[in-house]
Structure formats: C-alpha cells, structure tokens
Design an enzyme around this catalytic site. Structure first.
Site, mmCIF file in Angstrom:
data_model
loop_
_atom_site.group_PDB
_atom_site.id
_atom_site.type_symbol
_atom_site.label_atom_id
_atom_site.label_comp_id
_atom_site.label_asym_id
_atom_site.label_seq_id
_atom_site.Cartn_x
_atom_site.Cartn_y
_atom_site.Cartn_z
ATOM 1 N N SER A 276 0.613 -1.340 -0.068
ATOM 2 C CA SER A 276 0.010 0.026 -0.011
ATOM 3 C C SER A 276 0.803 1.165 0.059
ATOM 4 O O SER A 276 0.363 2.342 -0.484
ATOM 5 C CB SER A 276 -0.805 0.094 1.248
ATOM 6 O OG SER A 276 -0.229 0.055 2.493
ATOM 7 N N GLY A 277 2.068 1.217 0.286
ATOM 8 C CA GLY A 277 2.892 2.360 0.306
ATOM 9 C C GLY A 277 3.477 2.568 -1.005
ATOM 10 O O GLY A 277 3.236 2.333 -2.184
ATOM 11 N N TYR A 278 4.380 3.807 -1.012
ATOM 12 C CA TYR A 278 4.617 4.294 -2.471
ATOM 13 C C TYR A 278 5.562 3.330 -3.285
ATOM 14 O O TYR A 278 5.602 2.982 -4.314
ATOM 15 C CB TYR A 278 5.746 5.662 -2.233
ATOM 16 C CG TYR A 278 4.705 6.791 -1.832
ATOM 17 C CD1 TYR A 278 3.478 6.833 -2.376
ATOM 18 C CD2 TYR A 278 5.298 7.605 -0.848
ATOM 19 C CE1 TYR A 278 2.797 7.930 -1.916
ATOM 20 C CE2 TYR A 278 4.435 8.634 -0.482
ATOM 21 C CZ TYR A 278 3.360 8.971 -0.908
ATOM 22 O OH TYR A 278 2.546 10.128 -0.605
ATOM 23 N N CYS B 59 17.845 4.348 -1.654
ATOM 24 C CA CYS B 59 17.771 5.272 -2.653
ATOM 25 C C CYS B 59 19.043 6.221 -2.937
ATOM 26 O O CYS B 59 19.673 6.007 -3.849
ATOM 27 C CB CYS B 59 16.636 6.235 -2.711
ATOM 28 S SG CYS B 59 16.155 7.093 -1.511
ATOM 29 N N ASN C 153 13.948 8.189 -6.817
ATOM 30 C CA ASN C 153 14.140 7.280 -5.490
ATOM 31 C C ASN C 153 13.208 6.030 -5.583
ATOM 32 O O ASN C 153 13.703 5.112 -4.969
ATOM 33 C CB ASN C 153 14.089 8.209 -4.355
ATOM 34 C CG ASN C 153 12.653 9.002 -4.460
ATOM 35 O OD1 ASN C 153 12.354 9.768 -5.394
ATOM 36 N ND2 ASN C 153 11.706 8.655 -3.428
#
Length: 343
Positions: A10-12, A149, A310
């Site tokens: 559900s995150g980026y 990143c 990133n």
C-alpha cells in the site's frame, strides 16, 4: 509465468512494484498485502493502476495459503528483520527493500538504526541488490537486499573511482531527496504546507545511507541529507580528494570502464547544454541512474554526481532489475520507460 507476492503493497514503493510488475511480460502478481486495507482494491491508494488490475489487498497472514515463487518485501525498517525467518519459508526467492539486511556488520546496523539486529545470522545469506556491481552473485542468489535510494546513487557515483584507487581520504556526500522518500506515513513533516518552498536539512550528520556507501567503497563517508520540494528524485554530490596525478581524463575513463555496457547507468558529464550533469527531473519514472563529475584542476578535488528516481532505480525498479538478473531475463524487461521531458 513467475508468481510474485508483495508485502507492504500500500506504500509508495509497493505501488511502484505493482505498476512495474503489471507491465512485466513474465510475471503475474498473485498477492499484495496490507492489513489496514485488506479486502480493498489496490487501485484505491494507487489510482494510476485504474483499469489495469482488479487485484485486492489481502492480510499478511493469508500469504501462507497462497502459492507464489518470489516474495518482494516493502515492509518498514526494523520490523522486517523480526519476520524474515517466516518470510524465507514462504518463497524460494525473497527480495527485501527494507534497510535491515543491507549492512554486513550488525554492530554498524545497530549504530545507524538505533536497535540491535534481531536476526544477524541471516545477514550473510543476502546479496546486495545492485546489478552493476553484483551481477554474478545475483544470478544465483535467492536472498537479495536492495540498497537505499541515496545509497544507490552514491555508490554508483563513487565506487568506480574508489575501486580504481583514484580517490583518497574521506568522501563527503551532500544528498537531496524528494518528499516521496519519506513514505506514505511521513506525518506533519511531509505535509505540503510544511514542505512547500522548503530546503529542510533533515539529517545533518549520520544518515543511515552513509554506512552503505562506506561499505561499498571502502572509504570513510560523511553524509548530509536535505529534503527538497520535488516529489520524486534523488541527487547526490560526493566531494572527493583525487589521488596524486589523477586527471580529468582518468576520472572519465574510470566511469566509462565501469558503466560503458550497463543498461541503466549513463555517464553524463558535458561541458555545455541544459542537462550537462545528472538531473533527477528527467529520470522520473525510469530505472536509469545518471552519473557524472566535475574536476577541479586547481586543488586536486572532484565532485561526483548521481541522480535517479528514488522510487524506481532507488527502490522498486532496482528490485525488478534484480529479479530479471536472478531469472536470466534481459535486464530491461518491464523497465523500458525512458522518463519524461519536459516534465
């Protein structure tokens, strides 16, 4: 078709994994976990996927009842290590995007993450997920840890000169990152009213990616990290002292030798032009990392520059590239997007 499950979808980073893998011709995503959103469609928090998938989130505990070949972990730092033994029983190949298995020394991990590593015996099983420098090992590894990143950009910018013995002393890294690097649950610090127009030095010393760059280059690293107004993108400037007699031609030759045949690293160091040095803006959505340099002939120093998205090369794209290497597919598979200009 390879069956893949994503933990923390559900995150980026999870959203980027879903985006990239739904366009991958050799992969099918069979599970995307989120306890909070279990039962809801994944195109709710990831609206860019509307019309491309009907997949719904499932709870983490349901993974034991689902059959899959590869498990991609986009779970939080400090939490993943406590569940890794469980995760390793679920799939033949595990690719971890948390910070918990990036550092080889558990004491260094404790120093930078503020907690004792709970599974130090598993650390040696993991291969660093940076194909440019670990391709041979990744081809046979079923335990992969993708670098952070800013660490990815820093390592790709500094390591060619470090390996060639062209730099000496401490490497000073000045890193800038967009707001998505803070994740979905960044809190008040990530609110637009607080970030807009800001250049926030959120890690004046000892950012955790400092340790990854030091580990990969063999040099002492001192790193500062600043949050900028951009949503995506990382740019690092590494200030280094060149060894005696090293010329600009030597620097360029080291970069070309390291990356001349790499599919996702481009050497960008031009004397003129609008984008004559690495710029994250034109890399948005792509899996490229551009590296470049500027040499000061007056004092024997150089600035080494790395830029990337990133969430892609610095996260989900790096994981997919590792997946391609592991299963013997062309590394560009599912990662062909070139970025946008203008953007």
């Amino acid at each position: 078709m390879l069956r893949v499950a994503i933990v923390g979808a559900s995150g980026y980073i999870g959203g980027e994994l879903l985006r990239l893998l739904h366009g991958h011709p050799r992969v099918t995503v069979v599970a995307a976990t989120s306890d909070r959103l279990a039962g809801r469609r994944v195109d709710g928090p990831h609206p860019n996927l509307r019309g491309h998938t009907e997949l719904c989130f499932v709870g983490h505990d349901t993974l034991r009842d689902i059959e899959f070949d590869v498990l991609l972990l986009a779970a939080p730092h400090r939490e993943t290590m406590g569940r890794m033994a469980e995760f390793l029983k679920l799939a033949g190949t595990v690719i971890d995007l948390s910070g918990d298995f990036r550092l080889r020394d558990p004491d260094v991990y404790a120093s930078y993450y503020g907690v004792t590593h709970s599974a130090p015996e598993l650390i040696p099983e993991f291969t660093t997920g940076l194909p440019e420098w670990h391709r041979a090992e990744l081809a046979t590894s079923d335990r992969i840890s993708v670098p952070g990143c800013m660490a990815t950009a820093g390592i790709l910018a500094v390591r060619p000169l470090a390996r060639a013995g062209l730099i000496e002393g401490t490497v000073k890294v000045d890193a800038r990152t967009g707001s998505s690097g803070s994740g979905v649950s960044a809190g008040a610090a990530g609110a637009h009213a607080e970030r807009s127009g800001a250049l926030r030095v959120f890690a004046p010393t000892r950012h955790r990616h400092e340790a990854e760059i030091a580990q990969a280059t063999g040099h002492t690293v001192r790193m500062t990290a600043t949050g900028v107004e951009a949503v995506r993108g990382v740019q690092v400037l590494a200030h280094v002292n060149l060894a005696s007699g090293v010329s600009e031609r030597d620097v360029r030759s080291a970069f070309r030798a390291a990356y001349g045949n790499e599919p996702f690293v481009r050497v960008v160091a031009q004397r003129q032009g609008l984008y004559r040095l690495p710029e994250p803006k034109i890399l948005t959505g792509s899996n490229f990392c551009d590296v470049g340099f500027a040499v000061s002939a007056d004092d024997g120093t150089a600035v080494l520059i790395g830029a990337l998205d990133n969430l892609v090369k610095g996260g989900a794209g790096g994981a997919v590239q590792c997946l391609n290497v592991r299963f013997g597919w062309p590394e560009r598979t599912g990662l062909e997007f070139t970025g946008l200009h203008p953007n």
